[in-house]
Every structure is written in structure tokens, then in C-alpha cells.
Design a protein around this motif. Structure first.
Motif, PDB file in Angstrom:
ATOM      1  N   UNK A 153      37.722  -1.230  44.878  1.00  0.00           N
ATOM      2  CA  UNK A 153      38.979  -0.812  45.212  1.00  0.00           C
ATOM      3  C   UNK A 153      39.580  -0.590  43.832  1.00  0.00           C
ATOM      4  N   UNK A 154      41.244  -0.630  44.490  1.00  0.00           N
ATOM      5  CA  UNK A 154      42.100  -0.845  43.547  1.00  0.00           C
ATOM      6  C   UNK A 154      43.025  -2.029  44.363  1.00  0.00           C
ATOM      7  N   UNK A 155      43.965  -2.098  43.305  1.00  0.00           N
ATOM      8  CA  UNK A 155      45.465  -2.915  43.998  1.00  0.00           C
ATOM      9  C   UNK A 155      46.712  -1.951  44.074  1.00  0.00           C
ATOM     10  N   UNK A 156      47.285  -1.902  45.137  1.00  0.00           N
ATOM     11  CA  UNK A 156      48.506  -1.231  46.164  1.00  0.00           C
ATOM     12  C   UNK A 156      49.279  -2.017  46.814  1.00  0.00           C
ATOM     13  N   UNK A 157      50.487  -1.679  47.527  1.00  0.00           N
ATOM     14  CA  UNK A 157      51.202  -2.313  47.434  1.00  0.00           C
ATOM     15  C   UNK A 157      51.411  -1.904  49.235  1.00  0.00           C
ATOM     16  N   UNK A 158      51.738  -3.157  49.840  1.00  0.00           N
ATOM     17  CA  UNK A 158      52.173  -2.963  51.321  1.00  0.00           C
ATOM     18  C   UNK A 158      54.336  -3.213  52.158  1.00  0.00           C
ATOM     19  N   UNK A 159      54.614  -1.897  52.395  1.00  0.00           N
ATOM     20  CA  UNK A 159      56.009  -2.174  52.187  1.00  0.00           C
ATOM     21  C   UNK A 159      56.096  -2.072  54.018  1.00  0.00           C
ATOM     22  N   UNK A 160      57.297  -2.274  54.223  1.00  0.00           N
ATOM     23  CA  UNK A 160      58.109  -1.363  55.639  1.00  0.00           C
ATOM     24  C   UNK A 160      58.105  -0.423  54.971  1.00  0.00           C
ATOM     25  N   UNK A 175      60.563  -9.129  45.612  1.00  0.00           N
ATOM     26  CA  UNK A 175      60.667  -9.836  46.032  1.00  0.00           C
ATOM     27  C   UNK A 175      58.436  -9.641  46.527  1.00  0.00           C
ATOM     28  N   UNK A 176      57.955 -10.196  45.460  1.00  0.00           N
ATOM     29  CA  UNK A 176      56.170  -9.156  45.923  1.00  0.00           C
ATOM     30  C   UNK A 176      55.430 -10.192  45.832  1.00  0.00           C
ATOM     31  N   UNK A 177      54.882 -10.163  47.160  1.00  0.00           N
ATOM     32  CA  UNK A 177      53.413 -11.196  47.972  1.00  0.00           C
ATOM     33  C   UNK A 177      51.853 -11.079  47.262  1.00  0.00           C
ATOM     34  N   UNK A 178      51.645 -12.083  46.662  1.00  0.00           N
ATOM     35  CA  UNK A 178      50.613 -11.834  46.278  1.00  0.00           C
ATOM     36  C   UNK A 178      49.744 -13.519  46.246  1.00  0.00           C
ATOM     37  N   UNK A 179      48.246 -13.231  46.170  1.00  0.00           N
ATOM     38  CA  UNK A 179      47.603 -14.674  46.180  1.00  0.00           C
ATOM     39  C   UNK A 179      47.320 -15.173  45.222  1.00  0.00           C
ATOM     40  N   UNK A 180      47.961 -16.289  45.199  1.00  0.00           N
ATOM     41  CA  UNK A 180      47.087 -16.872  43.851  1.00  0.00           C
ATOM     42  C   UNK A 180      45.330 -17.199  43.689  1.00  0.00           C
ATOM     43  N   UNK A 181      45.122 -17.636  42.611  1.00  0.00           N
ATOM     44  CA  UNK A 181      43.553 -17.540  42.075  1.00  0.00           C
ATOM     45  C   UNK A 181      43.188 -16.308  42.502  1.00  0.00           C
ATOM     46  N   UNK A 182      43.626 -15.356  42.241  1.00  0.00           N
ATOM     47  CA  UNK A 182      42.998 -14.027  42.296  1.00  0.00           C
ATOM     48  C   UNK A 182      43.556 -12.906  41.339  1.00  0.00           C
ATOM     49  N   UNK A 184      45.584 -10.650  41.502  1.00  0.00           N
ATOM     50  CA  UNK A 184      46.536  -9.482  42.190  1.00  0.00           C
ATOM     51  C   UNK A 184      47.370  -9.217  41.544  1.00  0.00           C
ATOM     52  N   UNK A 185      47.688 -11.165  41.510  1.00  0.00           N
ATOM     53  CA  UNK A 185      49.029 -12.193  40.484  1.00  0.00           C
ATOM     54  C   UNK A 185      49.600 -11.080  38.928  1.00  0.00           C
ATOM     55  N   UNK A 186      48.327 -11.053  37.931  1.00  0.00           N
ATOM     56  CA  UNK A 186      48.296 -10.639  36.649  1.00  0.00           C
ATOM     57  C   UNK A 186      47.888  -9.330  37.101  1.00  0.00           C
ATOM     58  N   UNK A 187      47.327  -8.316  37.731  1.00  0.00           N
ATOM     59  CA  UNK A 187      47.371  -6.657  38.368  1.00  0.00           C
ATOM     60  C   UNK A 187      49.086  -6.661  38.014  1.00  0.00           C
ATOM     61  N   UNK A 188      49.814  -7.151  39.281  1.00  0.00           N
ATOM     62  CA  UNK A 188      51.066  -7.150  39.494  1.00  0.00           C
ATOM     63  C   UNK A 188      52.027  -6.905  38.033  1.00  0.00           C
ATOM     64  N   UNK A 189      51.878  -8.060  37.982  1.00  0.00           N
ATOM     65  CA  UNK A 189      52.814  -8.841  36.333  1.00  0.00           C
ATOM     66  C   UNK A 189      52.604  -7.093  35.176  1.00  0.00           C
ATOM     67  N   UNK A 222      54.021  -6.426  49.652  1.00  0.00           N
ATOM     68  CA  UNK A 222      52.541  -7.471  49.618  1.00  0.00           C
ATOM     69  C   UNK A 222      51.503  -6.496  48.929  1.00  0.00           C
ATOM     70  N   UNK A 223      50.909  -6.927  47.595  1.00  0.00           N
ATOM     71  CA  UNK A 223      50.264  -6.337  47.173  1.00  0.00           C
ATOM     72  C   UNK A 223      48.501  -7.765  46.974  1.00  0.00           C
TER      73      UNK A 223
END
Length: 370
Positions: A153-160, A175-182, A184-189, A222-223
Motif C-alpha cells: 500500500x501507500x499513503x494518500x489523501x482523500x478530499x472533496x 487541515x489534514x486529519x490523521x490517525x494517532x499511533x500510526x 500516517x502523521x509522520x508521513x504527512x509531516x 483525510x490522509x
């Protein structure tokens, strides 16, 4: 200076005679030694497998305890009858079938990203099969053992769609929603900082919370893993009003995780996964596995299905462990199609998760049973 003396030449002749005698003795011993002819490619006689404490406990208990996602469409979720379904769920069932010959001999333990590794360390689960990325930090931390990759897999972005975005580089100030403990937050940053893009991370405790926040428009994007975004999109009020951008900002090899220190159990998980992958490559399906086991003359198929060799017993399982797994849940392709592919609401292309010899080829590659 004068030449060598007669005494010197006599000493040299004596040494040569001793060397010839030793060589003759070696040849005599070689002639006396028994000669054994090995079959080409033969494997040295294997010792009895080391007893796996985890496998022993599972057999005594009578079921497998498998850690899965709390609820991710396509991967692990409960249907309207309360039955567990999904890609990872089927691999848990396949592992149970390999051990017991029964795909239902499994208890599913729903876990968050934050408590999944603790549950494994505390032995509340035997294996974690919950969209978990294989990273260096996790692999070298001393507690976890990754048994393989069942989804690339790979990380991406869901938008309207209303935002009219073509790329994640246009998310300046978003504003980008990410999940704690994953991851995702590090990759987005990493992605935004490396490009000098200002953004605001909205960190939520669970995947469900992140999806709900995006649905309430508490964030602009949402990332998460692309597969998770595809699943999240199906749960929104109007899926057509949302799009997964083409940007893929990370590599996320997902697969099963076991506790470090029980290598024999990790091998059981690894080879069950490989058996399901190999079954697809060899054309062994849930409907023809019994016939293939009885009639196939292909050596690779016969070894996989237990008609030749004792590969199952080396793992502490029966000779038909792989055939039991395929009969229980189907091969890798069948598992993919019904949960993620053309037979599912997600309708994801195989892409990187195609077999290595497909056209076009992917990264799914089963290790050989031999």
C-alpha cells in the motif's frame, strides 16, 4: 658462492619420498571411504522442528486468537449479522484452517493502532493481522517479528471534489486529519515539511474518529493508506463527491506480525501466507484443491498440497496444512477479489498486489516450497 652440497641433495630426496608416501596413503584412504550419491538438489536430513510455545498453546486452547482492525471495510469489519469479514480476516481464517483444518477455529480481537502491539506483547493475541506497516523501527525494536507482506500500500489523501484539487501540493494551509499511533502523521509531516507547505495536522485517536471528523468537515483532507481511504469513501453520505488524489507519498508494506522469540511460530504464519500466494500462482483454487491434490503430477503442486514431502510436519502441522488453508478460504487472488477487488464495493485494481508473473506484473511473490 658454491653450489649445493651432496648432503643437501640427499636431504631433499628424502623429503620428496616422504611426501609421495603420504599422498599414496591419502589416496588409499579415499579409495576405502564409502561413496554416496546425492540426488540433485537434495536437502540434508532435517532435525525435528523446535517446539513452538505459541503453537502448542493454540492447539491446547483449540482456537487461534487473531488481532484485527476494529472496523475497516474490505479488511476487517462485522457484517449486519455480526460475522467478521475482510481481507485480513480471511488470512486469519486461512491460518486457523492450516492449524486445525477448520477456518472457523479463530477468535477475532479488534484492536486500535495504539494498543495493537501491547496486545501482542501481553499474549492476548497470537498474531496481529491488522493493516500494519513493516518499518525498520518496528522490525529492530526487539519485540516484533514480521512474517511477510500480504498487501503493498501507500499513503494518500482523500478530499472533496468541490475543492477542485489536482495534487496534494495544493493543500497549503489545509487541515489534514490523521490517525494517532500510526505512521500516517509522520508521513504527512515529512511530505509537507520537505516541500515547505504549511498545514495543520488534526490528530484523531482512531481510524473511525478520523473518518467521522472528515465527514463533519472538521478537516479539509483525510490522509491514510490508499486502501483505507477507498474504504472510508464508501462510508460517506455521497461517495461520488469525494476523490482520492493521485499522490502516493509513502511505501506501506502491510503484513502479519508475531512476537519476537518464537521463530517456529513466525514460520507457521509466514509459510501459510506463502502457501495461499503460491496456490494462486499454480492455479490451485478453493473449488479444485481436492482434485489437484489427488491428480496433479506437477512436483511443485504436489509438494504444496502434501502429496510429496513432509513440509507440514516441519512446521508442527499436518501434511495437508496448505491444502486445508486453500480449501478454507481460497487462494490469494480469491481472497483479494471478494474483499478488495472486482467482487467488492471497493473495486480496487490489483496493481502492486498482482502476482509477479502477471501482465502487468506486481510484487506478490510466493517463496518456494521445496
Amino acid at each position: 658462492m658454491g653450489g649445493p652440497t651432496t648432503a643437501f641433495w640427499m636431504r631433499m630426496a628424502g623429503l620428496a619420498a616422504l611426501a609421495m608416501a603420504a599422498a599414496c596413503g591419502d589416496r588409499d584412504r579415499e579409495a576405502e571411504a564409502p561413496v554416496t550419491e546425492a540426488r540433485p538438489g537434495a536437502i540434508p536430513t532435517a532435525t525435528a522442528p523446535v517446539e513452538s510455545p505459541t503453537l502448542t498453546a493454540i492447539k491446547r486452547r483449540g482456537r487461534l486468537n487473531c488481532g484485527v482492525n476494529q472496523g475497516l471495510v474490505g479488511f476487517a469489519y462485522t457484517d449486519n449479522r455480526g460475522e467478521w469479514r475482510g481481507f485480513d480476516v480471511d488470512f486469519c481464517r486461512g491460518l486457523a484452517a492450516a492449524i486445525f483444518g477448520d477456518p472457523d477455529a479463530v477468535r477475532f480481537v479488534p484492536l486500535t493502532a495504539e494498543n495493537r502491539f501491547q496486545a501482542l506483547a501481553e499474549e492476548r493475541i497470537d498474531v496481529l493481522w491488522r493493516n500494519t506497516s513493516w518499518t525498520m523501527e518496528r522490525d529492530t525494536g526487539g519485540q516484533l517479528a514480521f512474517a511477510g507482506v500480504n498487501y503493498y500500500d501507500g499513503q494518500g489523501f482523500l478530499v472533496r471534489r468541490a475543492l477542485n484539487l489536482n495534487s496534494a501540493t495544493e493543500l497549503t494551509g489545509a487541515r489534514v486529519c490523521v490517525q494517532a499511533g500510526s505512521t500516517s502523521a509522520l508521513n504527512a509531516d515529512d511530505y509537507f515539511r520537505s516541500r515547505g507547505i504549511d498545514y495543520r495536522a488534526v490528530v484523531l485517536p482512531t481510524e473511525e474518529a478520523a473518518r467521522q471528523a472528515y465527514g463533519r468537515e472538521d478537516c479539509d483532507a483525510l490522509s491514510a493508506d490508499v486502501s483505507a481511504l477507498a474504504a472510508a469513501r464508501t462510508t460517506l453520505a455521497d461517495p461520488q463527491q469525494h476523490v482520492v488524489l493521485s499522490d502516493v507519498i509513502s511505501k506501506e508494506p502491510l503484513g502479519p506480525v508475531t512476537r519476537r522469540g518464537d521463530e517456529q511460530w513466525t514460520a507457521v504464519v509466514r509459510w501459510t501466507l506463502n502457501a495461499l500466494i503460491l496456490a494462486e500462482e499454480m492455479g490451485v483454487t478453493q473449488t479444485n484443491v481436492d482434485e489437484q491434490a489427488e491428480t496433479s503430477r506437477v512436483p511443485q503442486v504436489r509438494r504444496l498440497l502434501g502429496a510429496e514431502g513432509d513440509f507440514g510436519p516441519r512446521l508442527g502441522l499436518s501434511k495437508t496444512w496448505a491444502a486445508d488453508a486453500v480449501e478454507g478460504v481460497g487462494n490469494y487472488g480469491e481472497i483479494f477479489d471478494r474483499n478488495l477487488g472486482s467482487q467488492s464495493p471497493l473495486d480496487l485494481a490489483r496493481g502492486l498486489n498482482a502476482q509477479w508473473n502477471a501482465r502487468p506484473g506486481g510484487l506478490i511473490y510466493g517463496l518456494p516450497v521445496r
